[in-house]
Design a protein around this motif. Structure first.
Motif, PDB file in Angstrom:
ATOM      1  N   TRP A  38      26.758  76.545  72.924  1.00  0.00           N
ATOM      2  CA  TRP A  38      26.627  77.741  73.770  1.00  0.00           C
ATOM      3  C   TRP A  38      26.867  77.429  75.243  1.00  0.00           C
ATOM      4  N   ASP A  59      21.087  86.864  61.664  1.00  0.00           N
ATOM      5  CA  ASP A  59      20.207  87.702  62.482  1.00  0.00           C
ATOM      6  C   ASP A  59      20.062  87.201  63.909  1.00  0.00           C
ATOM      7  N   ASP A  60      20.435  85.965  64.188  1.00  0.00           N
ATOM      8  CA  ASP A  60      20.291  85.406  65.530  1.00  0.00           C
ATOM      9  C   ASP A  60      21.526  84.568  65.879  1.00  0.00           C
ATOM     10  N   PRO A  61      22.479  85.155  66.632  1.00  0.00           N
ATOM     11  CA  PRO A  61      23.698  84.419  66.971  1.00  0.00           C
ATOM     12  C   PRO A  61      23.441  83.105  67.706  1.00  0.00           C
ATOM     13  N   ALA A  62      22.305  82.976  68.354  1.00  0.00           N
ATOM     14  CA  ALA A  62      21.992  81.727  69.064  1.00  0.00           C
ATOM     15  C   ALA A  62      21.927  80.541  68.104  1.00  0.00           C
ATOM     16  N   ARG A  63      21.718  80.819  66.831  1.00  0.00           N
ATOM     17  CA  ARG A  63      21.655  79.745  65.837  1.00  0.00           C
ATOM     18  C   ARG A  63      23.046  79.259  65.418  1.00  0.00           C
TER      19      ARG A  63
END
Length: 87
Positions: free
Chosen positions: A12, A2-6
């Motif tokens: 990144w 649900d959160d690509p930042a994870r």
């Protein structure tokens, strides 16, 4: 997810350095044609690859995610986890 930042948050910043603002080269028609020829993918798989790559190319955020995944799998310096030889 649900959160690509994870997805490997430690990478990144590094993948941002590789991001050109354009679709990654590996999503281009010539790269795909060469890869498909190399792998011998059948017609249905070939169609799915081209359709999916086209959809990703049209969305800058998906292109950014693709660049991040390329960094994770090929440029992170951890080949024992992410790099798989094909030959």
């Amino acid at each position: 997810m649900d959160d690509p930042a994870r997805l490997r948050p430690d990478l990144w910043a590094r993948s941002a350095q590789r991001w050109s603002g354009r679709p990654p080269e590996f999503l281009g028609e010539q790269f795909l044609a060469d890869a498909i020829r190399y792998t011998g993918a059948d017609a249905e798989v070939t169609r799915i690859i081209h359709v999916t790559a086209g959809r990703v190319r049209r969305h800058p955020l998906l292109c950014r995610l693709a660049t991040h995944l390329e960094t994770v799998f090929y440029h992170a310096g951890e080949p024992r986890f992410y790099r798989f030889g094909v030959e």
